[in-house]
Enzyme design. Sequence first.
Site, mmCIF file in Angstrom:
data_model
loop_
_atom_site.group_PDB
_atom_site.id
_atom_site.type_symbol
_atom_site.label_atom_id
_atom_site.label_comp_id
_atom_site.label_asym_id
_atom_site.label_seq_id
_atom_site.Cartn_x
_atom_site.Cartn_y
_atom_site.Cartn_z
ATOM 1 C CB CYS A 45 -0.904 0.029 1.227
ATOM 2 S SG CYS A 45 -2.000 -1.373 1.356
HETATM 3 C C1 BEZ Z 1 0.607 -4.650 1.846
HETATM 4 O O1 BEZ Z 1 0.007 -3.647 1.587
HETATM 5 O O2 BEZ Z 1 1.820 -4.689 1.753
HETATM 6 C C2 BEZ Z 1 -0.103 -5.903 2.253
HETATM 7 C C3 BEZ Z 1 -1.277 -5.827 2.949
HETATM 8 C C4 BEZ Z 1 -1.913 -6.978 3.350
HETATM 9 C C5 BEZ Z 1 -1.330 -8.208 3.037
HETATM 10 C C6 BEZ Z 1 -0.161 -8.280 2.304
HETATM 11 C C7 BEZ Z 1 0.469 -7.100 1.907
#
Ligand code: BEZ
Length: 211
Positions: A45
């Site tokens: 994100c």
């Molecule tokens: C991320 O945004 O890195 C993420 C969020 C939930 C699970 C795996 C990755």
Amino acid sequence: MSLRLGDIAPNFKAKTSQGELDFYEYIGDSWAVLFSHPADYTPVCTTELGRTASLSEEFAKRDVKVIALSVDPVDKHQGWINDINETQNVEVNFPLIADENKEVAEAYGMIHPNASETATVRSLFIISPDKKIKLIISYPASTGRNFQEILRVIDSLQLTANYSVATPADWKEGEDVVVTPAIKTEDIPAKFPKGHRIVKPYLRFTPQPNK
Ligand code: BEZ
């Protein structure tokens, strides 16, 4: 029932990193991209919001208002935005909705319970100025989206909203487009004076008309 293409995007009021807003007022007469994230302070994100911020001039050129969402609270958003600005070398200049009670996430079907009961998946909606939903994608938490592809779809949507054309596989701005089946072949020269080529009676190409 979940939202589908052509549906009117539901309006909402929400707390965001830029204060309370009314979604329709925020969009005004522009196009919009509304996209959700699983959670704040997560690696994928962080890169997605950074990439979106770095493309802010591209979105502005296309008259697109961007707005992100996660179900975390505003104070958490603020700290995370500082991290994004620092690590991605950007200035996040679009609002991040704090959808703590999941009202927006529910309205837009951003929670896919068999993927996660609580977190939003990577949903993305492109909304036209008449508030209709033009694109819906859902990516899993583990896969960051391709924001060049989002810009490419916006280019296609804005072109095809104004001309009787469609864009072929892997089309990019400036490349030839296809004439829609509704146009009779004999009417093509008048409508598309830049020329055309007929590969099959149903497969007719013309240069991008607004270039
Ligand atoms: C991320 O945004 O890195 C993420 C969020 C939930 C699970 C795996 C990755």
